[in-house]
Design a protein around this motif. Structure first.
Motif, PDB file in Angstrom:
ATOM      1  N   GLY A  27       0.651  -1.346  -0.275  1.00 54.09           N
ATOM      2  CA  GLY A  27       0.060  -0.719  -0.191  1.00 54.09           C
ATOM      3  C   GLY A  27       0.485   1.534  -0.225  1.00 54.09           C
ATOM      4  N   TYR A  28       2.104   1.315   0.069  1.00 56.62           N
ATOM      5  CA  TYR A  28       3.376   1.751  -0.221  1.00 56.62           C
ATOM      6  C   TYR A  28       2.690   3.058  -1.264  1.00 56.62           C
ATOM      7  CZ  TYR A  28       4.643  -0.071   4.155  1.00 56.62           C
ATOM      8  OH  TYR A  28       4.415  -0.722   5.465  1.00 56.62           O
ATOM      9  N   TRP A  29       3.259   4.358  -2.173  1.00 54.05           N
ATOM     10  CA  TRP A  29       4.287   4.613  -2.981  1.00 54.05           C
ATOM     11  C   TRP A  29       5.447   4.529  -2.714  1.00 54.05           C
ATOM     12  CZ3 TRP A  29       2.995  10.161  -5.437  1.00 54.05           C
ATOM     13  CH2 TRP A  29       1.105  10.233  -5.439  1.00 54.05           C
ATOM     14  N   TYR A  30       6.610   4.959  -4.431  1.00 54.31           N
ATOM     15  CA  TYR A  30       7.287   4.225  -3.855  1.00 54.31           C
ATOM     16  C   TYR A  30       8.218   5.064  -3.428  1.00 54.31           C
ATOM     17  CZ  TYR A  30       6.874   3.557  -9.357  1.00 54.31           C
ATOM     18  OH  TYR A  30       5.425   2.660  -9.766  1.00 54.31           O
ATOM     19  N   ARG A  31       9.479   4.642  -2.115  1.00 53.66           N
ATOM     20  CA  ARG A  31      10.007   5.027  -0.734  1.00 53.66           C
ATOM     21  C   ARG A  31      11.355   4.706  -1.565  1.00 53.66           C
ATOM     22  NH1 ARG A  31       8.232  -0.153   2.923  1.00 53.66           N
ATOM     23  NH2 ARG A  31       7.934  -1.038   0.640  1.00 53.66           N
ATOM     24  N   GLY A  32      11.546   4.998  -2.422  1.00 58.18           N
ATOM     25  CA  GLY A  32      13.658   5.327  -2.932  1.00 58.18           C
ATOM     26  C   GLY A  32      13.336   4.405  -4.369  1.00 58.18           C
ATOM     27  N   THR A  33      14.373   4.731  -4.839  1.00 57.78           N
ATOM     28  CA  THR A  33      14.578   4.121  -6.276  1.00 57.78           C
ATOM     29  C   THR A  33      14.603   2.401  -6.124  1.00 57.78           C
ATOM     30  OG1 THR A  33      16.887   4.651  -5.518  1.00 57.78           O
ATOM     31  CG2 THR A  33      16.224   5.955  -7.217  1.00 57.78           C
ATOM     32  N   ALA A  34      15.692   2.438  -5.605  1.00 55.85           N
ATOM     33  CA  ALA A  34      15.067   0.620  -5.110  1.00 55.85           C
ATOM     34  C   ALA A  34      13.839  -0.058  -5.073  1.00 55.85           C
ATOM     35  CB  ALA A  34      15.867   0.002  -3.990  1.00 55.85           C
ATOM     36  N   ASP A  35      13.059   0.889  -4.253  1.00 55.13           N
ATOM     37  CA  ASP A  35      11.586  -0.129  -4.172  1.00 55.13           C
ATOM     38  C   ASP A  35      11.035   0.025  -5.650  1.00 55.13           C
ATOM     39  OD1 ASP A  35       9.527  -0.652  -1.918  1.00 55.13           O
ATOM     40  OD2 ASP A  35       8.961   1.684  -2.269  1.00 55.13           O
ATOM     41  N   ALA A  36      11.125   1.653  -6.192  1.00 58.16           N
ATOM     42  CA  ALA A  36      10.822   1.805  -7.581  1.00 58.16           C
ATOM     43  C   ALA A  36      10.612   0.005  -7.837  1.00 58.16           C
ATOM     44  CB  ALA A  36      11.080   3.364  -7.952  1.00 58.16           C
ATOM     45  N   ILE A  37      11.983  -0.049  -8.624  1.00 58.88           N
ATOM     46  CA  ILE A  37      12.146  -0.844  -9.226  1.00 58.88           C
ATOM     47  C   ILE A  37      11.514  -2.594  -8.302  1.00 58.88           C
ATOM     48  CG2 ILE A  37      13.811  -2.970 -10.162  1.00 58.88           C
ATOM     49  CD1 ILE A  37      15.408   0.165 -10.310  1.00 58.88           C
ATOM     50  N   TYR A  38      11.616  -2.823  -7.291  1.00 54.64           N
ATOM     51  CA  TYR A  38      10.799  -3.509  -6.845  1.00 54.64           C
ATOM     52  C   TYR A  38       9.344  -3.980  -6.893  1.00 54.64           C
ATOM     53  CZ  TYR A  38       9.106  -6.747  -3.264  1.00 54.64           C
ATOM     54  OH  TYR A  38       8.141  -8.034  -2.329  1.00 54.64           O
ATOM     55  N   GLN A  39       8.902  -2.318  -6.771  1.00 50.91           N
ATOM     56  CA  GLN A  39       7.219  -2.671  -6.928  1.00 50.91           C
ATOM     57  C   GLN A  39       6.439  -2.918  -8.109  1.00 50.91           C
ATOM     58  OE1 GLN A  39       4.699   0.282  -5.948  1.00 50.91           O
ATOM     59  NE2 GLN A  39       5.618   0.807  -3.651  1.00 50.91           N
ATOM     60  N   ASN A  40       7.859  -2.844  -9.439  1.00 51.97           N
ATOM     61  CA  ASN A  40       7.445  -3.265 -10.600  1.00 51.97           C
ATOM     62  C   ASN A  40       9.038  -4.831 -11.674  1.00 51.97           C
ATOM     63  OD1 ASN A  40       5.260  -1.298 -11.579  1.00 51.97           O
ATOM     64  ND2 ASN A  40       7.648   0.395 -10.946  1.00 51.97           N
ATOM     65  N   LEU A  41       8.857  -5.210 -10.358  1.00 50.99           N
ATOM     66  CA  LEU A  41       9.948  -6.768 -10.386  1.00 50.99           C
ATOM     67  C   LEU A  41       8.930  -7.560 -11.489  1.00 50.99           C
ATOM     68  CD1 LEU A  41      12.534  -6.589  -9.306  1.00 50.99           C
ATOM     69  CD2 LEU A  41      11.823  -8.495  -7.626  1.00 50.99           C
ATOM     70  N   LEU A  77      20.363  -8.148 -10.731  1.00 54.01           N
ATOM     71  CA  LEU A  77      19.452  -6.812 -10.382  1.00 54.01           C
ATOM     72  C   LEU A  77      18.277  -7.283  -9.621  1.00 54.01           C
ATOM     73  CD1 LEU A  77      18.664  -3.503  -9.904  1.00 54.01           C
ATOM     74  CD2 LEU A  77      17.099  -4.090 -12.610  1.00 54.01           C
ATOM     75  N   ILE A  78      17.516  -8.406 -10.003  1.00 56.32           N
ATOM     76  CA  ILE A  78      16.365  -8.437  -9.202  1.00 56.32           C
ATOM     77  C   ILE A  78      16.298  -8.940  -7.792  1.00 56.32           C
ATOM     78  CG2 ILE A  78      14.644 -10.748  -9.598  1.00 56.32           C
ATOM     79  CD1 ILE A  78      14.739 -10.112 -12.141  1.00 56.32           C
ATOM     80  N   ASP A  79      18.095 -10.010  -8.352  1.00 55.75           N
ATOM     81  CA  ASP A  79      18.202 -10.531  -6.505  1.00 55.75           C
ATOM     82  C   ASP A  79      18.771  -9.622  -5.543  1.00 55.75           C
ATOM     83  OD1 ASP A  79      17.315 -13.190  -7.827  1.00 55.75           O
ATOM     84  OD2 ASP A  79      19.848 -13.576  -8.134  1.00 55.75           O
ATOM     85  N   LEU A  80      19.559  -8.498  -6.099  1.00 55.65           N
ATOM     86  CA  LEU A  80      19.794  -7.152  -5.551  1.00 55.65           C
ATOM     87  C   LEU A  80      18.512  -6.345  -4.403  1.00 55.65           C
ATOM     88  CD1 LEU A  80      22.940  -6.452  -7.195  1.00 55.65           C
ATOM     89  CD2 LEU A  80      22.520  -7.362  -4.443  1.00 55.65           C
ATOM     90  N   VAL A  81      17.600  -6.561  -5.608  1.00 55.00           N
ATOM     91  CA  VAL A  81      16.356  -5.687  -5.309  1.00 55.00           C
ATOM     92  C   VAL A  81      15.492  -6.489  -4.411  1.00 55.00           C
ATOM     93  CG1 VAL A  81      14.265  -4.975  -5.934  1.00 55.00           C
ATOM     94  CG2 VAL A  81      16.311  -4.111  -7.176  1.00 55.00           C
ATOM     95  N   GLU A  82      15.125  -7.448  -4.236  1.00 57.35           N
ATOM     96  CA  GLU A  82      14.542  -8.734  -3.904  1.00 57.35           C
ATOM     97  C   GLU A  82      15.638  -8.123  -2.121  1.00 57.35           C
ATOM     98  OE1 GLU A  82      12.105 -11.578  -6.179  1.00 57.35           O
ATOM     99  OE2 GLU A  82      13.875 -12.570  -5.921  1.00 57.35           O
TER     100      GLU A  82
END
Length: 372
Positions: free
Chosen positions: A94-108, A200-205
């Motif tokens: 239920g979050y907005w993007y909380r940072g650049t890594a989170d933005a990528i994570y939400q669109n993984l 990238l997927i591994d690091l972001v997760e």
């Protein structure tokens, strides 16, 4: 091209003052006819990156409007294409993007569905030309985990608003400090990265599991001794527009013939959304010196060393010096503007004077020109 592109264009930047109260930094007008994000998008298409995701969030209406058709950057294809992702509330998040890594994570899911082995990550607020293929070749040759594109600042330039880097003889990054109070290095990160997609997927997760959200702090800096992170130096023009002074200076650079020719005449081209506007009309008595004036404008006064964006009206006996006038501004008769940035859709009343005495002045007139 064996890479997918991600453009991070969702951040809020208070250093832009009032200029970002109604638009994202990536949507800021540049050089008369462009938006800041056009440069990253043009580099992607010129490098034959066929699939690009733009992650937007803060004040995204103007930016989303600009990106409503992918054909301007040649992304209107059957394979690949241009994707615009905004934060989405789901049952798990239920979050907005909380940072650049989170933005990528939400669109993984987007990355997981891709087949390209590499990812090029860049910001949407820098003005530059680059062939990402050369960076990718360097990345593969170095057998790097992550490659950071970096640039040496000239003596006297402020490095504290960037991430500063120190590399060893083989260009491996040994020190990385994000926006330091005192810069110990003149080499800065340009915010352009190449990384293998699965990595990238591994690091972001892994970041998400530990409730970490920033790509620079929680991946680049945290893993600099564990992963092979290399720097790729560039010497060509690169400028970030993240402060009022930097935005002003970047636009003023386009009044230099070498910069103007590099972006406007030299191949590859920089593309943008095209508006159907008439050419500039210079009425009798108008005087223009060393200025860029975009289409749809009408000039009756004097313009010197300035950039006027689309649909600007300059009244009789107006004087504009060393200033940036954004889109759709009406300047009444006998107006004097110097060292200013005038916000778009402003109506500057006749017989008024605006001068930036101690640096650049942002002029915003709260005049409702249009009937409700």
């Amino acid at each position: 091209m064996r890479a997918v592109g991600i453009i991070l264009a969702g951040g809020n930047n208070r250093k832009m003052q009032e200029l970002t109260t109604k638009r994202a930094v990536a949507a800021m007008p540049v050089a008369g006819s462009y938006r800041a994000i056009d440069f990253a998008l043009s580099n992607m298409t010129n490098s034959h990156v066929q699939k690009v995701a733009v992650l937007t969030q803060y004040n995204a209406r103007s930016l989303n409007e600009h990106l409503n058709s992918s054909k301007w950057w040649n992304f209107g294809r059957k394979q690949g294409g241009l994707y615009v992702f905004t934060p989405t509330i789901t049952s798990d998040n239920g979050y907005w993007y909380r940072g650049t890594a989170d933005a990528i994570y939400q669109n993984l899911d987007f990355l997981k569905r891709c087949h390209e082995p590499y990812v090029i990550i860049t910001s949407g607020d820098a003005v530059y030309k680059m062939d990402y293929n050369k960076v990718l070749e360097y990345h593969i040759a170095k057998k790097a985990d992550i490659t950071v594109v970096c640039k040496e600042l000239e003596a006297g330039e402020d490095a504290t608003r960037f991430g500063t880097i120190r590399m060893n003889e083989s260009a491996r990054i040994e020190e990385f400090e994000e926006k330091p109070m005192v810069a110990n290095s003149n080499t800065i990160s340009t915010g352009i990265y190449v990384i293998r997609r699965r990595q990238l997927i591994d690091l972001v997760e892994h970041c998400a599991e530990e409730d970490r959200h920033d790509f620079v702090t929680d991946i680049l800096i945290r893993y600099k001794n564990l992963k092979k992170i290399y720097g790729y130096k560039i010497n060509s023009y690169w400028s970030n527009i993240s402060t009022v002074d930097a935005y002003y200076q970047t636009n003023m650079d386009f009044l230099k013939p070498e910069v103007r020719n590099y972006f406007f005449k030299d191949l590859p081209e920089v593309y943008s959304k095209v508006g159907d506007l008439p050419p500039v009309k210079y009425n009798e008595g108008s005087v223009v010196k060393n200025s860029l004036i975009a289409s749809g404008s009408i000039i009756n006064g004097t313009v010197e060393n300035s950039i006027l964006f689309k649909k600007t009206f300059v009244g009789n006996n107006c004087v504009i010096k060393n200033s940036i006038i954004l889109n759709d501004v009406y300047l009444g008769d006998n107006t004097y503007i110097e060292n200013c940035i005038v916000e778009s859709r402003d109506t500057i009343r006749a017989n008024t004077r605006h001068v930036g005495e101690n640096g650049v002045k942002v002029v915003i007139e709260k005049n409702e020109r249009y009937a409700v």
